[in-house]
Motif scaffolding. Structure first.
Motif, PDB file in Angstrom:
ATOM      1  N   LEU A 219      11.924   4.558  -4.226  1.00 12.25           N
ATOM      2  CA  LEU A 219      11.331   4.729  -5.553  1.00 12.25           C
ATOM      3  C   LEU A 219      12.218   5.592  -6.430  1.00 12.25           C
ATOM      4  O   LEU A 219      12.429   5.293  -7.613  1.00 12.25           O
ATOM      5  CB  LEU A 219       9.935   5.354  -5.419  1.00 12.25           C
ATOM      6  N   ARG A 220      12.770   6.668  -5.862  1.00  8.83           N
ATOM      7  CA  ARG A 220      13.690   7.521  -6.627  1.00  8.83           C
ATOM      8  C   ARG A 220      14.893   6.720  -7.130  1.00  8.83           C
ATOM      9  O   ARG A 220      15.278   6.827  -8.299  1.00  8.83           O
ATOM     10  CB  ARG A 220      14.163   8.671  -5.750  1.00  8.83           C
ATOM     11  N   ASP A 221      15.479   5.898  -6.252  1.00 10.00           N
ATOM     12  CA  ASP A 221      16.657   5.122  -6.650  1.00 10.00           C
ATOM     13  C   ASP A 221      16.319   4.135  -7.760  1.00 10.00           C
ATOM     14  O   ASP A 221      17.114   3.911  -8.668  1.00 10.00           O
ATOM     15  CB  ASP A 221      17.231   4.376  -5.443  1.00 10.00           C
ATOM     16  N   VAL A 222      15.118   3.541  -7.673  1.00 10.15           N
ATOM     17  CA  VAL A 222      14.705   2.622  -8.736  1.00 10.15           C
ATOM     18  C   VAL A 222      14.557   3.383 -10.054  1.00 10.15           C
ATOM     19  O   VAL A 222      15.046   2.946 -11.100  1.00 10.15           O
ATOM     20  CB  VAL A 222      13.399   1.900  -8.363  1.00 10.15           C
ATOM     21  N   LEU A 223      13.869   4.524 -10.012  1.00  8.73           N
ATOM     22  CA  LEU A 223      13.644   5.299 -11.240  1.00  8.73           C
ATOM     23  C   LEU A 223      14.954   5.816 -11.839  1.00  8.73           C
ATOM     24  O   LEU A 223      15.058   5.988 -13.062  1.00  8.73           O
ATOM     25  CB  LEU A 223      12.705   6.472 -10.952  1.00  8.73           C
ATOM     26  N   LEU A 224      15.947   6.047 -10.990  1.00 13.20           N
ATOM     27  CA  LEU A 224      17.247   6.511 -11.469  1.00 13.20           C
ATOM     28  C   LEU A 224      18.226   5.360 -11.667  1.00 13.20           C
ATOM     29  O   LEU A 224      19.401   5.588 -11.973  1.00 13.20           O
ATOM     30  CB  LEU A 224      17.829   7.534 -10.485  1.00 13.20           C
TER      31      LEU A 224
ATOM     32  N   ILE B  19       0.835  -1.209   0.000  1.00 17.04           N
ATOM     33  CA  ILE B  19       0.000   0.000   0.000  1.00 17.04           C
ATOM     34  C   ILE B  19       0.862   1.249   0.000  1.00 17.04           C
ATOM     35  O   ILE B  19       0.618   2.196  -0.759  1.00 17.04           O
ATOM     36  CB  ILE B  19      -0.944  -0.008   1.222  1.00 17.04           C
ATOM     37  N   SER B  20       1.914   1.270   0.826  1.00 19.74           N
ATOM     38  CA  SER B  20       2.753   2.471   0.890  1.00 19.74           C
ATOM     39  C   SER B  20       3.538   2.663  -0.400  1.00 19.74           C
ATOM     40  O   SER B  20       3.728   3.800  -0.853  1.00 19.74           O
ATOM     41  CB  SER B  20       3.707   2.383   2.080  1.00 19.74           C
ATOM     42  N   LEU B  21       3.979   1.578  -1.021  1.00 20.99           N
ATOM     43  CA  LEU B  21       4.697   1.697  -2.296  1.00 20.99           C
ATOM     44  C   LEU B  21       3.769   2.223  -3.393  1.00 20.99           C
ATOM     45  O   LEU B  21       4.167   3.071  -4.204  1.00 20.99           O
ATOM     46  CB  LEU B  21       5.267   0.335  -2.695  1.00 20.99           C
ATOM     47  N   THR B  22       2.529   1.728  -3.414  1.00 16.38           N
ATOM     48  CA  THR B  22       1.569   2.188  -4.419  1.00 16.38           C
ATOM     49  C   THR B  22       1.239   3.662  -4.204  1.00 16.38           C
ATOM     50  O   THR B  22       1.140   4.437  -5.167  1.00 16.38           O
ATOM     51  CB  THR B  22       0.290   1.336  -4.362  1.00 16.38           C
ATOM     52  N   ARG B  23       1.073   4.068  -2.947  1.00 14.17           N
ATOM     53  CA  ARG B  23       0.801   5.480  -2.657  1.00 14.17           C
ATOM     54  C   ARG B  23       1.959   6.358  -3.101  1.00 14.17           C
ATOM     55  O   ARG B  23       1.762   7.455  -3.631  1.00 14.17           O
ATOM     56  CB  ARG B  23       0.547   5.664  -1.158  1.00 14.17           C
ATOM     57  N   ALA B  24       3.169   5.877  -2.905  1.00 13.22           N
ATOM     58  CA  ALA B  24       4.345   6.652  -3.325  1.00 13.22           C
ATOM     59  C   ALA B  24       4.361   6.835  -4.842  1.00 13.22           C
ATOM     60  O   ALA B  24       4.669   7.923  -5.349  1.00 13.22           O
ATOM     61  CB  ALA B  24       5.624   5.961  -2.866  1.00 13.22           C
TER      62      ALA B  24
ATOM     63  N   ILE C 161      12.857  13.638 -12.269  1.00 13.80           N
ATOM     64  CA  ILE C 161      12.560  12.637 -11.249  1.00 13.80           C
ATOM     65  C   ILE C 161      12.850  13.179  -9.856  1.00 13.80           C
ATOM     66  O   ILE C 161      12.040  13.018  -8.927  1.00 13.80           O
ATOM     67  CB  ILE C 161      13.363  11.347 -11.526  1.00 13.80           C
ATOM     68  N   GLU C 162      13.990  13.830  -9.707  1.00 16.13           N
ATOM     69  CA  GLU C 162      14.348  14.404  -8.395  1.00 16.13           C
ATOM     70  C   GLU C 162      13.313  15.441  -7.970  1.00 16.13           C
ATOM     71  O   GLU C 162      12.901  15.492  -6.802  1.00 16.13           O
ATOM     72  CB  GLU C 162      15.741  15.048  -8.466  1.00 16.13           C
ATOM     73  N   THR C 163      12.869  16.266  -8.906  1.00 16.04           N
ATOM     74  CA  THR C 163      11.867  17.285  -8.602  1.00 16.04           C
ATOM     75  C   THR C 163      10.559  16.657  -8.154  1.00 16.04           C
ATOM     76  O   THR C 163       9.946  17.073  -7.165  1.00 16.04           O
ATOM     77  CB  THR C 163      11.624  18.175  -9.841  1.00 16.04           C
ATOM     78  N   ALA C 164      10.105  15.636  -8.885  1.00 18.86           N
ATOM     79  CA  ALA C 164       8.842  14.984  -8.556  1.00 18.86           C
ATOM     80  C   ALA C 164       8.903  14.321  -7.179  1.00 18.86           C
ATOM     81  O   ALA C 164       7.957  14.429  -6.380  1.00 18.86           O
ATOM     82  CB  ALA C 164       8.491  13.957  -9.627  1.00 18.86           C
ATOM     83  N   VAL C 165       9.986  13.639  -6.896  1.00 21.35           N
ATOM     84  CA  VAL C 165      10.115  12.956  -5.605  1.00 21.35           C
ATOM     85  C   VAL C 165      10.169  13.975  -4.469  1.00 21.35           C
ATOM     86  O   VAL C 165       9.531  13.790  -3.421  1.00 21.35           O
ATOM     87  CB  VAL C 165      11.354  12.046  -5.596  1.00 21.35           C
ATOM     88  N   ALA C 166      10.910  15.064  -4.679  1.00 21.83           N
ATOM     89  CA  ALA C 166      11.010  16.094  -3.634  1.00 21.83           C
ATOM     90  C   ALA C 166       9.642  16.703  -3.336  1.00 21.83           C
ATOM     91  O   ALA C 166       9.273  16.904  -2.166  1.00 21.83           O
ATOM     92  CB  ALA C 166      12.003  17.169  -4.056  1.00 21.83           C
ATOM     93  N   LYS C 167       8.870  16.995  -4.380  1.00 21.89           N
ATOM     94  CA  LYS C 167       7.536  17.556  -4.167  1.00 21.89           C
ATOM     95  C   LYS C 167       6.618  16.556  -3.480  1.00 21.89           C
ATOM     96  O   LYS C 167       5.834  16.914  -2.594  1.00 21.89           O
ATOM     97  CB  LYS C 167       6.930  17.982  -5.515  1.00 21.89           C
ATOM     98  N   ALA C 168       6.720  15.304  -3.872  1.00 24.18           N
ATOM     99  CA  ALA C 168       5.878  14.273  -3.262  1.00 24.18           C
ATOM    100  C   ALA C 168       6.196  14.122  -1.778  1.00 24.18           C
ATOM    101  O   ALA C 168       5.291  13.932  -0.951  1.00 24.18           O
ATOM    102  CB  ALA C 168       6.076  12.941  -3.993  1.00 24.18           C
ATOM    103  N   LYS C 169       7.463  14.209  -1.429  1.00 27.42           N
ATOM    104  CA  LYS C 169       7.852  14.138  -0.007  1.00 27.42           C
ATOM    105  C   LYS C 169       7.218  15.279   0.782  1.00 27.42           C
ATOM    106  O   LYS C 169       6.663  15.068   1.872  1.00 27.42           O
ATOM    107  CB  LYS C 169       9.375  14.222   0.121  1.00 27.42           C
TER     108      LYS C 169
END
Length: 996
Positions: free
Chosen positions: A565-570, A510-515, A543-551
């Motif tokens: 998730l960021r590390d996987v995408l990168l 659930i937490s991974l899907t929400r992320a 990707i860095e921008t999207a992850v930072a905003k999501a955090k």
């Protein structure tokens, strides 16, 4: 080399988009070829005319890429069209759809084969189907969400019918016909078998043949078979069984009646639920699972085009799929019948770069074959293989010497958001022009009145809408409602990756899907393009921008999950990661990339754009509605960038996917120049129409935001000719249909998934009452006249700037006259080409009689008929064709406008060798001439305003291509300049050619 000279792409001078369908055929297109040539068009730009679903009006629901659409015309009619294009030296760009196919038609033989044979189908890997989905009931099945209600209700209502025809069984649901998997025929043929056995002696040949058929079906390899020999046996034997059964029924009335009676029994009796058990059991054993269409949002296991169930994505990354889907189009390229391609929805592909490289390579081979004339001689497979190898070697050699070489003219439909650029490594000539459309439109917005428009909008709707926040929320809504199945699948994929590492295995599904949801909702562009371990620097930033905003938005979700998730995408794996793990991560990233684009398109273009209505001329594909126009300097900068990177990209002002017609936008732009009048009108209209609303769920309907959109829509689409009847049923119907679509897209009061009939009726009743109110119409018509008056000047400037800018000017069908259509399907209505042909003929005759200058003045005085726009296009495109090298190769030089009215001008020069051309246009004309003032020409309007020419000496002369007049440069202290009073002496636009 196979050929001494490598193929050179044919660069168009100007393109004209044609929408082919049963109402506009190859023969109809052939009729207008001479007209388009006279207009100055060099290439027709055709919508897909490959076989589409029957009745398709747009061609994107392709069912067979290797046949021409019979509804559009025969092969002979197609050849005649191509022959006429050749006669005039015209080219032909074809819109090709590589991402998906329509699966709601028996004409799609590949999909029908999948439904009959399941995972062992020869075409199972053609479609992006997950045969092992999260929902175990769908293992080795494909969900078919095509029912109009719950499966059980549809079944017991008798809407699903078993059919026996031509020795084969199928199931029908109204017009849809689905094959029945052959091994499941046993359920039908064995039912009441004792009855048919009693009708014959035990050794009767006809009975023995029936029993032999049953035995053959028992031994048929299953749909999950993997052995190629067994699969081949299945294909062979099932067809033999069909022929045997057909022959047997022709020989025995008893057996035919037996099967027919069984079919009737299986089809049950309405009102007797138990009578449908047999059919239910049969359907449950198929390789497809029929379901209510709404089920698709959560459980669908084939990738779709956006959220359209009828369009299944195909796996174009597979070389076999590429070969089979491109056979016809590559042959047409070899034969010289297609000279360019437009690639639809490139962001939907698994790996756009590899696809485009493969496409260019194959186009090179076909062009070489076409040049050599060797194609027909290559019947021998060995000879053909040798030719292709030699062509491949040639291509590799040419690319090694010139990495930027592109043998064929290809443009791709790619939406670029603010600050984004098309990847320069893509072997294409550019985009289809949405980026240009939005920049060009932006200069007709008066940026000084931002606060006025903000205040008017906020006060009217009685709330504040933040566009960025609306996009974020609507993207999440799309992922939660219409595309939750895709998100859940991606979540499970990421969970499987996390389980393989002890540092991440405690992250819950659930937490991974929400992320995933949060990062996609915060994504700043449509998608990234990783296809290997190396990721572009720009993509890393996105990707860095999207992850930072999501955090920041989700403090309750562990930052470690976002970091994972960021590390996987990168693709930031440890050094000890296995090759299998690396491939698994990369596959997740590429599937993630395929999903961000549709979510962005649905959440922003198809939802937020209908929620944030401050100035809807900005709500265009690829646009930024919260960016209130742009400066002339920004427009110049964007033109200069295109000239540097993709100088032959399409530059357009309207497409088949535009939210509004090009002249609707230029009218609505005028509202930014008259904000006070607009605000006062809104208050007055709202007061006049208040009692026309209906109470729905305790609130007046339509809502104030929808009402605000309605008034802008009426301003933009109001018929231009005084003689026209805006109260006609046709106009009423168009506005009603548009507003219902707009409110469903907004997903606030109603939606496509859950239409609110009560609200929609209140909306359409309100529209009818408003358009029937004489008091409202009197006031509205006066305001609409002001907007229309200046919108036409904007449109003329828009046309001229498009013709002169770097890139290939593209014209959507019918836009050579005033184009006041709304979003599709309104913008796909038939075009009356007879009117346009006759008008152009009259203009040419009149030009010969009185000259260009007097004709332009006449046309401006009667601008409502659109003749001035047609004439400007005619003059501009024919000059561009005559001086194509200047436009293709000429440097782009922004020009400075100085003087009292400097903010109202936009000009640039194109320079190549000794040739110099100046393009000059007016803008923001309300500030020049007032509400319903005269045409913005002459010294009374332009005062001392001048156009500075830094390269020029005093006395240099320029000829106006539009009017034929000549003007000379004069010294203005800071250098040589052209007085805009002279440049715009007859028309508010000018094409100036330097005389030597």
């Amino acid at each position: 080399m196979v050929n001494e000279n490598p193929p050179a792409a044919r660069i168009p001078v100007a393109t004209y988009r044609l929408q082919f369908n049963r109402q506009f055929s190859f023969a109809a297109a052939q009729e207008i070829v001479p007209y388009l040539n006279d207009l100055g068009v060099s290439d027709i730009y055709a919508s897909s005319y490959l076989t589409a679903k029957e009745g398709s009006m747009h061609g994107y629901d392709v069912v067979d890429q290797n046949r021409l659409n019979w509804e559009i015309g025969t092969g002979e009619a197609y050849a005649e069209l191509i022959g006429d294009l050749d006669k005039f030296g015209m080219g032909h760009i074809l819109d090709f759809v590589p991402n998906h196919m329509c699966i709601e038609s028996r004409e799609n033989a590949w999909w029908m084969d999948v439904l009959e044979n399941g995972p062992c189908s020869n075409y199972a890997n053609f479609f992006d189907i997950n045969w092992q989905p999260v929902k175990k009931e769908l293992t080795n099945k494909v969900l078919l969400p095509l029912l109009g209600d719950q499966y059980g209700k549809v079944l017991e209502n008798g809407e699903l019918r078993l059919v026996f025809e031509e020795g084969s069984f199928s199931v029908t649901y109204y017009e849809t016909r689905l094959p029945v998997e052959p091994t499941t025929w046993l359920q039908i043929l064995r039912h009441r078998l004792d009855v048919i056995e009693a009708a014959f002696s035990a050794d009767a040949p006809l009975l023995q043949e029936l029993l032999s058929i049953i035995t053959a079906l028992q031994h048929l390899p299953t749909t999950t078979e993997h052995d190629p020999e067994k699969i081949a046996e299945r294909y062979r034997e099932k067809e033999v069984v069909k022929k045997r059964l057909l022959l047997l029924c022709g020989q025995s009335v008893e057996i035919l009646n037996f099967i027919t009676e069984n079919v009737a029994i299986f089809n049950g009796s309405k009102g007797e639920p138990a009578s449908f058990d047999l059919l239910d059991q049969l359907l449950c054993r198929q390789v497809y699972r029929l379901s209510f269409w709404k089920v698709a949002t959560e459980e669908i296991n084939y990738r779709r085009f956006f959220d359209i169930n009828a369009l299944s994505a195909i796996r174009m990354e597979d070389p076999i799929v590429f070969r089979e889907t491109h056979a016809l189009v590559l042959r047409l390229i070899q034969e010289g019948k297609v000279t360019g391609l437009r690639i639809d929805h490139v962001d939907g592909l698994y790996d756009p770069l590899t696809y485009l490289e493969r496409l260019q390579r194959n186009c090179f081979i076909q062009c070489c074959l076409g040049q050599s004339g060797a194609g027909p001689e290559l019947a021998d497979a060995g000879t053909a293989a040798d030719w292709i190898k030699r062509c491949n070697d040639d291509y590799n050699g040419v690319i090694a010497e010139n990495p930027s070489y592109k043998p064929f003219f290809i443009v791709c439909e790619k939406i670029l958001l603010k600050g984004e650029q098309l990847p320069e490594e893509w072997p294409v000539f550019g985009t289809t022009g949405y980026d240009y459309l939005n920049y060009l439109n932006g200069i007709f917005i008066d940026q000084e009145n931002l606060k006025w428009l903000d205040r008017s909008y906020t006060r009217f709707i009685r709330q504040t809408i933040n566009f960025a926040e609306a996009v974020y929320e609507k993207k999440k809504l799309v992922m939660q409602v219409s595309m939750s199945g895709e998100i859940n699948t991606l979540g499970h994929y990421l969970n499987n990756i996390s389980e393989k590492n002890r540092l991440t295995r405690d992250f819950t599904l659930i937490s991974l899907t929400r992320a995933i949801i949060e990062v996609i909702a915060c994504f700043p562009v449509y998608r990234t393009y990783a296809n290997s371990s190396i990721i572009r620097e720009k993509d890393v930033q996105y990707i860095e921008t999207a992850v930072a905003k999501a955090k920041r938005r989700n403090p309750a979700i562990s930052t470690f999950i976002f970091d994972f998730l960021r590390d996987v995408l990168l693709l930031r794996q440890g050094e000890n990661a296995s090759e299998g793990d690396r491939l698994e991560w990369l596959d997740f990233v590429m599937k993630f990339q395929q999903l961000t684009g549709p979510v962005t398109a649905k959440g922003m273009e198809d939802t937020a754009f209908y929620v944030y209505n401050r100035l809807v001329s900005l709500n265009e594909v690829g646009g930024a509605p919260d960016r209130f126009g742009i400066s002339v300097d920004a427009f110049h900068s964007q033109n200069a960038d295109r000239f540097r990177t993709f100088p032959h990209a399409l530059v357009t002002t309207a497409t088949h996917d535009s939210k509004r017609g090009e002249d609707v936008r230029t009218r609505i732009d005028v509202l930014s120049e008259v904000p006070e009048k607009w605000q006062k009108s809104l208050v007055k209209w709202s007061r006049l129409n208040k009692r026309k609303k209906t109470m729905v769920d305790g609130q007046p309907a339509p809502g104030r935001n929808d009402e605000y959109l309605l008034y802008q829509t009426l301003v933009g689409a109001w018929p231009v000719e005084e003689a026209s009847n805006p109260f006609s049923p046709g106009f009423h119907a168009r506005i009603r249909e548009y507003m219902v679509k707009a409110t469903r897209e907004a997903k606030v009061h109603t939606s496509w998934i859950n239409p609110n009939g009560t609200y929609e009726k209140a909306l359409t009743d309100f529209i009818d009452a408003v358009l029937g109110d004489a008091a409202f119409l009197r006031d509205f018509r006066a305001f609409a006249a002001l907007v229309s008056h200046h919108g036409m000047f904007n449109s003329l400037s828009q046309v001229l700037l498009k013709i002169g800018s770097p890139g290939i000017p593209d014209f959507y069908q019918g836009t050579e006259l005033w184009e006041l259509s709304l979003v599709d399907p309104d913008n796909r209505r038939p075009v009356d080409f007879r009117i346009r042909r006759e008008m152009l003929s009259r203009l040419k005759e009149r030009e010969a009689q009185v000259g260009a200058g007097p004709l332009v003045r006449e046309l401006l005085a009667a601008k409502e008929d659109g003749g001035i726009k047609l004439y400007l296009i005619y003059r501009g495109l024919n000059y561009r064709r005559a001086e194509r090298r200047l436009f293709e190769n000429g440097d782009y030089l922004p020009l400075e406008v100085q003087g009292e009215k400097s903010r109202h001008g936009c000009a640039f020069a194109r320079r190549w060798e000794r040739k110099i051309l100046i393009i000059a246009a007016s803008r923001l004309t309300v500030g020049l001439v007032g509400d319903l003032g005269p045409v913005p020409v002459g010294r009374d309007v332009w005062k001392d305003t001048a156009l500075f020419l830094p390269w020029e000496e005093q006395g240099a002369k320029y000829r106006n291509i539009v009017t034929g007049g000549t003007i000379a440069g004069a010294d203005r202290g800071m250098g040589t300049a052209l007085e805009l009073a002279e440049v715009f002496s007859d028309a508010p636009v000018a094409i100036l050619e330097r005389l030597h």
